[in-house]
Design a protein around this motif. Structure first.
Motif, PDB file in Angstrom:
ATOM      1  N   MET A 242       0.766  -1.063  -0.063  1.00  0.00           N
ATOM      2  CA  MET A 242      -0.091   0.021  -0.106  1.00  0.00           C
ATOM      3  C   MET A 242       0.839   1.146  -0.017  1.00  0.00           C
ATOM      4  O   MET A 242       1.323   1.824   0.960  1.00  0.00           O
ATOM      5  N   VAL A 243       1.334   1.636  -1.299  1.00  0.00           N
ATOM      6  CA  VAL A 243       2.259   2.672  -1.364  1.00  0.00           C
ATOM      7  C   VAL A 243       1.594   3.734  -2.268  1.00  0.00           C
ATOM      8  O   VAL A 243       0.826   3.694  -2.670  1.00  0.00           O
ATOM      9  N   VAL A 244       2.569   4.908  -2.255  1.00  0.00           N
ATOM     10  CA  VAL A 244       1.987   6.121  -2.851  1.00  0.00           C
ATOM     11  C   VAL A 244       0.446   6.725  -2.452  1.00  0.00           C
ATOM     12  O   VAL A 244      -0.103   6.713  -3.037  1.00  0.00           O
ATOM     13  N   PHE A 260      -1.249   2.698  -4.449  1.00  0.00           N
ATOM     14  CA  PHE A 260      -0.777   1.887  -5.350  1.00  0.00           C
ATOM     15  C   PHE A 260      -0.064   0.517  -4.755  1.00  0.00           C
ATOM     16  O   PHE A 260       0.351   0.676  -3.791  1.00  0.00           O
ATOM     17  N   SER A 261      -0.626  -0.638  -5.565  1.00  0.00           N
ATOM     18  CA  SER A 261       0.119  -1.769  -5.100  1.00  0.00           C
ATOM     19  C   SER A 261       1.153  -2.380  -6.192  1.00  0.00           C
ATOM     20  O   SER A 261       0.757  -2.235  -7.425  1.00  0.00           O
ATOM     21  N   HIS A 267      -5.332   1.507  -6.974  1.00  0.00           N
ATOM     22  CA  HIS A 267      -6.727   1.231  -6.375  1.00  0.00           C
ATOM     23  C   HIS A 267      -6.797   2.390  -4.952  1.00  0.00           C
ATOM     24  O   HIS A 267      -6.250   3.130  -4.775  1.00  0.00           O
ATOM     25  N   GLY A 268      -7.912   2.142  -4.417  1.00  0.00           N
ATOM     26  CA  GLY A 268      -8.403   2.885  -3.327  1.00  0.00           C
ATOM     27  C   GLY A 268      -9.324   2.586  -2.313  1.00  0.00           C
ATOM     28  O   GLY A 268     -10.052   1.498  -2.467  1.00  0.00           O
ATOM     29  N   ALA A 309       0.268   4.672 -10.449  1.00  0.00           N
ATOM     30  CA  ALA A 309       0.443   5.161  -9.091  1.00  0.00           C
ATOM     31  C   ALA A 309      -0.421   6.801  -9.153  1.00  0.00           C
ATOM     32  O   ALA A 309      -0.279   7.230 -10.186  1.00  0.00           O
ATOM     33  N   PRO A 310      -1.062   6.917  -8.119  1.00  0.00           N
ATOM     34  CA  PRO A 310      -1.990   8.245  -8.105  1.00  0.00           C
ATOM     35  C   PRO A 310      -1.195   9.342  -7.369  1.00  0.00           C
ATOM     36  O   PRO A 310      -0.217   9.187  -6.613  1.00  0.00           O
TER      37      PRO A 310
END
Length: 526
Positions: A242-244, A260-261, A267-268, A309-310
């Motif tokens: 569970m990064v960024v 991001f994974s 995802h969220g 990534a978001p």
């Protein structure tokens, strides 16, 4: 604090800042910056590239990756991104930088953050205060880093003297957590809060569990570990980290954690945040990327056409706006990587997620064409006369009726041998590459997203076609985006089809889209 400015010998002073306007002297000096000059020259050099988008943000030079620190400061939108600086003196990843007045037309700026004590400036986010912008990021090898900026274009940054403010070395940690990509916000109690997005147990891509840990600070320099804010042992798949992370309120008393994974990409989670306990309880998980999965063997390259990534912010209009990067590994052609169109996330009355493109995109429309209501006969394909292009928006309303599958073919070659397929079947919206001669290294996996229509509800599509990317928003409940790679310059036709039964086109509107890049104006309407 260390001052870091990337216009040589130049710190912005009040004398060249005209309130909310940018002084001509400042703009002139920015335009003469060596990095900005190199970006401009390279954009002109690659103008003939068939796959370069007209109205998406794309790499100015070399490879770009995760969007970072997206924010609105003094009326302008700023977007940073992971960037490998072309300057041979710079070792490691930096934060590239661009800004826009309207979320459409972006102007390249000097590199914002370069490594100091860290080996690379990894992902992070920003917090905008009345008199400054705070940037927080993961410094590879050292931990969470902080810098602040006050000038109108965020060109110069003061690094916190206590960096890394949240050290990653095991002997310096306050508890059993990992330090990786952070984000930051401030609460009514006057404290700053930061997240460190990572995982626990097992291995990424196989059996780890994603989690985010919370930290609190009064002064940005000294941070106290508060424990895990959220550990996902139920909603995501085993092996997802569970990064960024991006963490903002989204309305209806809810928050959204966007992340991001390395297994499933963007995802969220939407849920309830308790600010006193500093705990987040999700109601549901949603995917921004549905199709390709990373494998331990393929790594990031196995999801290189996906929504990645978001970076998100809540702007002055109260809109929760997010960008994602989309990779392509086309670096040998002078550029690699684009951003999705900015998308707005919101909640319906029942707290279900709504997704739509920003309204500003409508300003790029020209040469409107319309197709009136028609029956789409079963197992037939209808080529639309006069509606064609490689940089377009299409708004279509289709009633599937008895059809088992309905859809469109876009970027279709004159002989019909290649196209991008947009289809709706079995409560699934799919965008799929059908370009048989494309480079297979580009990994053309389909992008399928779940979409269930209510009884008698039509399929409402907004389709954005931009040379090497197609983004499809459906009924404000789904968005499927995919990098596509036509190999023929005449791949520009549009057709409708239905399978297994008749369907009905209620209405279709199409527009050509203006280029946001001056050197690509010659491609408009083609």
């Amino acid at each position: 604090m260390n001052k870091f400015g990337f216009l040589t010998g130049f710190l912005v002073s009040a004398s060249i800042c005209l309130g909310a306007e940018l002084a001509p002297e400042l703009l002139q000096r920015v335009s003469e910056d060596p990095h900005v000059v190199a970006c401009r020259e390279n954009r002109e050099k690659i103008a003939d590239d068939l796959h370069r988008p007209l109205y998406h943000y794309s790499s100015p030079l070399g490879r770009i990756h995760d969007p970072n620190g997206f924010c609105q400061w003094q009326g302008r939108y700023h977007l940073f991104y992971q960037y490998m600086d072309a300057d041979p003196k710079t070792k490691g990843i930096c934060w590239g930088h661009t800004y826009s007045d309207d979320l459409l037309h972006w102007k390249d700026l000097p590199v914002a953050l370069k490594p100091t004590i860290e080996s690379s400036v990894y992902s992070g986010q920003t917090l905008v205060e009345e008199d400054r912008v705070i940037a927080i990021w993961h410094g590879k090898g050292v931990g969470s880093m902080i810098a602040t900026s006050t000038d109108p274009l965020l060109l110069n940054w003061e690094y916190n003297s206590n960096n890394p403010v949240i050290p990653s070395k095991k002997e310096l940690r306050q508890g059993p957590y990992q330090v990786f990509d952070p984000c930051i916000w401030k609460q009514d109690d006057g404290y700053y809060y930061a997240l460190s997005g990572s995982y626990k147990d097992g291995r990424v891509g196989k059996d780890c569990t994603g989690e985010v840990h919370a930290f609190r600070s009064k002064d940005l320099s000294e941070w106290k570990w508060l424990g895990d804010m959220f550990t996902d042992s139920e909603l995501s798949e085993p092996g997802e980290d569970m990064v960024v992370p991006n963490f903002w309120p989204i309305g209806n008393g809810k928050h959204m954690l966007l992340c991001f994974s390395h297994k499933r990409a963007g995802h969220g989670y939407v849920g309830t945040y308790d600010p006193q306990a500093v705990k987040f309880k999700p109601d549901y998980l949603f995917r921004a990327n549905h199709g390709a999965k990373a494998t331990r063997k393929g790594g990031l390259r196995s999801i290189n056409s996906s929504v990645h990534a978001p970076s998100a912010t809540v702007d002055s209009l109260g809109r929760y706006i997010a960008f994602f990067n989309m990779c392509d590994y086309k670096g040998e052609e002078g550029w690699s990587g684009i951003m999705t169109l900015p998308r707005i996330y919101s909640l319906a009355e029942d707290n279900s997620l709504r997704i739509r493109p920003v309204e500003e995109l409508e300003k790029l429309r020209f040469d409107h064409k319309q197709e009136n209501a028609m029956k789409i006969t079963a197992d037939k394909e209808v080529k639309l006369s006069g509606i064609a292009g490689q940089a377009m928006e299409i708004a279509a309303v289709i009633r599937p009726g008895e059809a088992k599958e309905v859809g469109l073919k876009v970027l279709q070659s004159a002989d019909g041998s290649e196209y991008t397929l947009i289809r709706f079947a079995d409560s699934t919206l799919t965008v799929e590459n059908k370009h048989p001669l494309m480079d297979k290294r580009l990994n053309p996996q389909p992008e399928p997203g779940p979409l269930t229509l209510d009884e008698n509800e039509p399929l409402k599509l907004r389709i954005f076609i931009d040379h090497s990317v197609v983004e499809v928003f459906a009924n404000e409940r789904q968005c499927c985006s995919l990098r596509v790679y036509p190999t023929q310059e005449n791949a520009r036709n549009v057709s409708l089809y239905s399978k297994g039964g008749d369907a009905e086109l209620t209405r279709l509107d199409a527009w050509q889209m203006r280029s946001v890049w001056p050197e690509l104006k010659f491609k408009e309407g083609k």
